[in-house]
Design a protein around this motif. Structure first.
Motif, PDB file in Angstrom:
ATOM      1  N   PRO A 217      -0.669  31.061  45.721  1.00 16.93           N
ATOM      2  CA  PRO A 217      -0.449  31.403  44.314  1.00 16.93           C
ATOM      3  C   PRO A 217       0.240  30.300  43.508  1.00 16.93           C
ATOM      4  CG  PRO A 217       0.103  33.275  45.704  1.00 16.93           C
ATOM      5  CD  PRO A 217      -0.112  32.108  46.614  1.00 16.93           C
ATOM      6  N   VAL A 218       1.209  29.615  44.111  1.00 19.98           N
ATOM      7  CA  VAL A 218       1.887  28.528  43.402  1.00 19.98           C
ATOM      8  C   VAL A 218       0.909  27.395  43.114  1.00 19.98           C
ATOM      9  CG1 VAL A 218       3.631  26.733  43.642  1.00 19.98           C
ATOM     10  CG2 VAL A 218       4.190  29.065  44.248  1.00 19.98           C
ATOM     11  N   THR A 219       0.061  27.097  44.093  1.00 17.35           N
ATOM     12  CA  THR A 219      -0.966  26.067  43.881  1.00 17.35           C
ATOM     13  C   THR A 219      -1.903  26.460  42.751  1.00 17.35           C
ATOM     14  OG1 THR A 219      -0.876  25.561  46.261  1.00 17.35           O
ATOM     15  CG2 THR A 219      -2.759  24.717  45.028  1.00 17.35           C
ATOM     16  N   ALA A 220      -2.331  27.719  42.750  1.00 20.03           N
ATOM     17  CA  ALA A 220      -3.225  28.205  41.692  1.00 20.03           C
ATOM     18  C   ALA A 220      -2.536  28.188  40.335  1.00 20.03           C
ATOM     19  CB  ALA A 220      -3.701  29.619  42.033  1.00 20.03           C
ATOM     20  N   TRP A 221      -1.240  28.472  40.314  1.00 22.72           N
ATOM     21  CA  TRP A 221      -0.482  28.502  39.057  1.00 22.72           C
ATOM     22  C   TRP A 221      -0.490  27.146  38.359  1.00 22.72           C
ATOM     23  CZ3 TRP A 221       4.383  26.338  37.628  1.00 22.72           C
ATOM     24  CH2 TRP A 221       4.919  26.864  36.440  1.00 22.72           C
ATOM     25  N   LEU A 222      -0.573  26.076  39.146  1.00 23.16           N
ATOM     26  CA  LEU A 222      -0.608  24.732  38.567  1.00 23.16           C
ATOM     27  C   LEU A 222      -1.971  24.377  37.980  1.00 23.16           C
ATOM     28  CD1 LEU A 222       1.364  22.724  41.301  1.00 23.16           C
ATOM     29  CD2 LEU A 222       2.192  23.414  39.040  1.00 23.16           C
ATOM     30  N   LEU A 223      -2.975  25.183  38.275  1.00 27.15           N
ATOM     31  CA  LEU A 223      -4.345  24.839  37.900  1.00 27.15           C
ATOM     32  C   LEU A 223      -4.943  25.734  36.816  1.00 27.15           C
ATOM     33  CD1 LEU A 223      -5.763  24.162  41.484  1.00 27.15           C
ATOM     34  CD2 LEU A 223      -5.044  22.473  39.789  1.00 27.15           C
ATOM     35  N   THR A 224      -4.303  26.857  36.514  1.00 27.65           N
ATOM     36  CA  THR A 224      -4.892  27.777  35.536  1.00 27.65           C
ATOM     37  C   THR A 224      -3.808  28.543  34.789  1.00 27.65           C
ATOM     38  OG1 THR A 224      -6.449  29.614  35.251  1.00 27.65           O
ATOM     39  CG2 THR A 224      -5.085  29.645  37.222  1.00 27.65           C
ATOM     40  N   ASP A 225      -4.183  29.030  33.604  1.00 24.74           N
ATOM     41  CA  ASP A 225      -3.265  29.839  32.802  1.00 24.74           C
ATOM     42  C   ASP A 225      -3.742  31.286  32.690  1.00 24.74           C
ATOM     43  OD1 ASP A 225      -1.606  27.654  32.242  1.00 24.74           O
ATOM     44  OD2 ASP A 225      -2.856  27.049  30.551  1.00 24.74           O
ATOM     45  N   GLN A 226      -4.816  31.634  33.368  1.00 26.03           N
ATOM     46  CA  GLN A 226      -5.373  32.984  33.293  1.00 26.03           C
ATOM     47  C   GLN A 226      -5.129  33.714  34.606  1.00 26.03           C
ATOM     48  OE1 GLN A 226      -9.462  32.849  32.134  1.00 26.03           O
ATOM     49  NE2 GLN A 226      -9.046  31.941  30.130  1.00 26.03           N
ATOM     50  N   MET A 230      -6.196  32.916  38.446  1.00 24.41           N
ATOM     51  CA  MET A 230      -5.119  32.646  39.386  1.00 24.41           C
ATOM     52  C   MET A 230      -5.282  33.480  40.655  1.00 24.41           C
ATOM     53  SD  MET A 230      -1.021  32.756  38.668  1.00 24.41           S
ATOM     54  CE  MET A 230       0.164  32.392  39.978  1.00 24.41           C
ATOM     55  N   LEU A 231      -5.670  34.737  40.500  1.00 24.87           N
ATOM     56  CA  LEU A 231      -5.908  35.588  41.662  1.00 24.87           C
ATOM     57  C   LEU A 231      -7.054  35.051  42.516  1.00 24.87           C
ATOM     58  CD1 LEU A 231      -5.500  39.096  40.009  1.00 24.87           C
ATOM     59  CD2 LEU A 231      -4.066  38.189  41.840  1.00 24.87           C
ATOM     60  N   LEU A 232      -8.136  34.644  41.864  1.00 25.98           N
ATOM     61  CA  LEU A 232      -9.290  34.117  42.594  1.00 25.98           C
ATOM     62  C   LEU A 232      -8.950  32.797  43.281  1.00 25.98           C
ATOM     63  CD1 LEU A 232     -12.142  34.883  40.027  1.00 25.98           C
ATOM     64  CD2 LEU A 232     -11.676  36.070  42.181  1.00 25.98           C
ATOM     65  N   GLY A 238      -5.879  30.347  49.931  1.00 23.95           N
ATOM     66  CA  GLY A 238      -5.415  30.979  51.156  1.00 23.95           C
ATOM     67  C   GLY A 238      -6.457  30.900  52.254  1.00 23.95           C
ATOM     68  N   ALA A 239      -7.703  31.232  51.911  1.00 25.03           N
ATOM     69  CA  ALA A 239      -8.788  31.153  52.893  1.00 25.03           C
ATOM     70  C   ALA A 239      -8.988  29.729  53.382  1.00 25.03           C
ATOM     71  CB  ALA A 239     -10.077  31.688  52.268  1.00 25.03           C
ATOM     72  N   LEU A 240      -8.937  28.767  52.463  1.00 23.69           N
ATOM     73  CA  LEU A 240      -9.101  27.366  52.834  1.00 23.69           C
ATOM     74  C   LEU A 240      -7.982  26.900  53.762  1.00 23.69           C
ATOM     75  CD1 LEU A 240     -10.879  24.865  52.337  1.00 23.69           C
ATOM     76  CD2 LEU A 240      -9.379  24.290  50.409  1.00 23.69           C
ATOM     77  N   SER A 241      -6.758  27.365  53.508  1.00 16.68           N
ATOM     78  CA  SER A 241      -5.627  27.010  54.371  1.00 16.68           C
ATOM     79  C   SER A 241      -5.837  27.531  55.787  1.00 16.68           C
ATOM     80  CB  SER A 241      -4.327  27.578  53.800  1.00 16.68           C
ATOM     81  OG  SER A 241      -4.047  27.035  52.536  1.00 16.68           O
ATOM     82  N   GLY A 242      -6.366  28.759  55.893  1.00 12.85           N
ATOM     83  CA  GLY A 242      -6.614  29.327  57.208  1.00 12.85           C
ATOM     84  C   GLY A 242      -7.643  28.535  57.989  1.00 12.85           C
ATOM     85  N   MET A 270      -1.174  18.383  46.619  1.00  9.46           N
ATOM     86  CA  MET A 270      -2.297  17.787  45.896  1.00  9.46           C
ATOM     87  C   MET A 270      -2.362  18.316  44.463  1.00  9.46           C
ATOM     88  SD  MET A 270      -5.222  17.780  48.867  1.00  9.46           S
ATOM     89  CE  MET A 270      -6.465  17.139  47.747  1.00  9.46           C
ATOM     90  N   ALA A 271      -2.177  19.630  44.306  1.00  8.45           N
ATOM     91  CA  ALA A 271      -2.182  20.206  42.959  1.00  8.45           C
ATOM     92  C   ALA A 271      -0.969  19.725  42.163  1.00  8.45           C
ATOM     93  CB  ALA A 271      -2.189  21.728  43.042  1.00  8.45           C
TER      94      ALA A 271
END
Length: 310
Positions: A217-226, A230-232, A238-242, A270-271
């Motif tokens: 979620p923190v990574t996504a927060w740096l990339l989007t404002d919606q 952010m959920l997607l 998360g899946a990519l990390s696994g 990276m983000a």
């Protein structure tokens, strides 16, 4: 090969299940409460075990969820006195409850398989050995089905209460005015976090639960404002990390959980560096361009830029 595939499936499902409620924790600036909950729920498991004497009893999940709510309530009660800050309150409540659980295990449940190291670090490599048998037929690792139910539960609740969660996260006062109860939504979210933690750490350990719940979620927060994006993105990271974490662990012959946690950190880095709008590299480039176009940095502007970066 089959075990490796099942491990990755379990990791991906758990990562997505953790990232969804974790998104709202990040938005509410309550990231550290997830670390507190994932440790203190051990006390609820221990107390429920003393009542049932059955490690497979569903009351263990109920006890863990209740302890998670107690953790949040105690933390907020201490913080509301304004004698200590919220992070200090977490630092008091979390070690206290977790240490009580450790003492109870070592004193009264020494002969029972309540392994504190397993709770903390988990061992995904062993997850495929616990099979789901239906009518004498092996239908796969049990963790796939338990984590799948967890993902279904989280996805359904967030979808049904999306409007309430969004409103309470961004504007609690408006939420109350419109007739929604911010307190009820808050503790409902905390209960969901507690259930997610207890459902996931048997396979991956509490450390990886925190990594999956906060890192994507923190990574996504740096990339989007919606929020929807952010959920997607949180689920995707998360899946990519696994997947990447498992591949790295296989390549270097290291801890699977540790490798996955490191991968969440690397994706965040990276983000943090290269996000188009909020990454440090992008900010540095824009500042250099501004400096060049204006012929220098006006007095006081440097401090304002530094404040934005911080």
């Amino acid at each position: 090969m089959r075990a490796g595939m099942e491990i990755q499936i379990i990791a991906v499902i758990i990562a997505v299940a953790c990232a969804l409620p974790g998104t709202f924790l990040v938005l509410r600036k309550m990231s550290m409460i997830s670390d507190s909950i994932t440790h203190t729920i051990l006390l609820g498991i221990v107390l429920a075990f003393f009542l049932t004497r059955d490690l497979s009893s569903p009351l263990l999940v109920a006890g863990a969820a209740f302890t998670g709510l107690v953790t949040v309530w105690l933390t907020e009660t201490v913080a509301k006195t304004r004698l200590v800050s919220e992070d200090s309150a977490i630092g008091i409540v979390f070690p206290l409850l977790f240490s009580v659980a450790i003492i109870l295990i070592t004193r009264y449940a020494g002969s029972v398989h309540l392994d504190t190291d397993s709770v903390l670090l988990g061992e995904l490599a062993f997850a495929p050995f616990d099979r789901m048998i239906v009518f004498g037929r092996d239908i796969g690792a049990k963790a796939i089905y338990t984590s799948g139910f967890l993902l279904l539960l989280n996805s359904t609740l967030i979808l049904v209460f999306y409007k309430e969660l969004k409103l309470a996260s961004f504007d609690p006062l408006l939420s109350a005015v419109l007739g929604f109860s911010p307190v009820l939504i808050h503790y409902g979210l905390m209960a969901l976090v507690s259930v997610t933690a207890v459902g996931a750490f048997q396979a991956v350990g509490s450390v990886l639960v925190v990594a999956f719940m906060i890192g994507p979620p923190v990574t996504a927060w740096l990339l989007t404002d919606q929020l929807k994006n952010m959920l997607l993105l949180s689920a995707g990271f998360g899946a990519l990390s696994g997947i990447l974490g498992y591949q790295a662990a296989s390549l270097f012959d290291v801890s699977i959980a540790g490798s996955m946690a490191v991968t969440t950190g690397m994706l965040f880095l990276m983000a943090f560096l290269f996000s188009p709008r909020q990454g440090l590299v992008g900010i540095f480039i824009r500042r250099k361009r501004q400096h060049t176009s204006t012929g220098g940095t006006p007095k006081g502007a440097g401090w304002e830029n530094r404040r934005r970066i911080i």
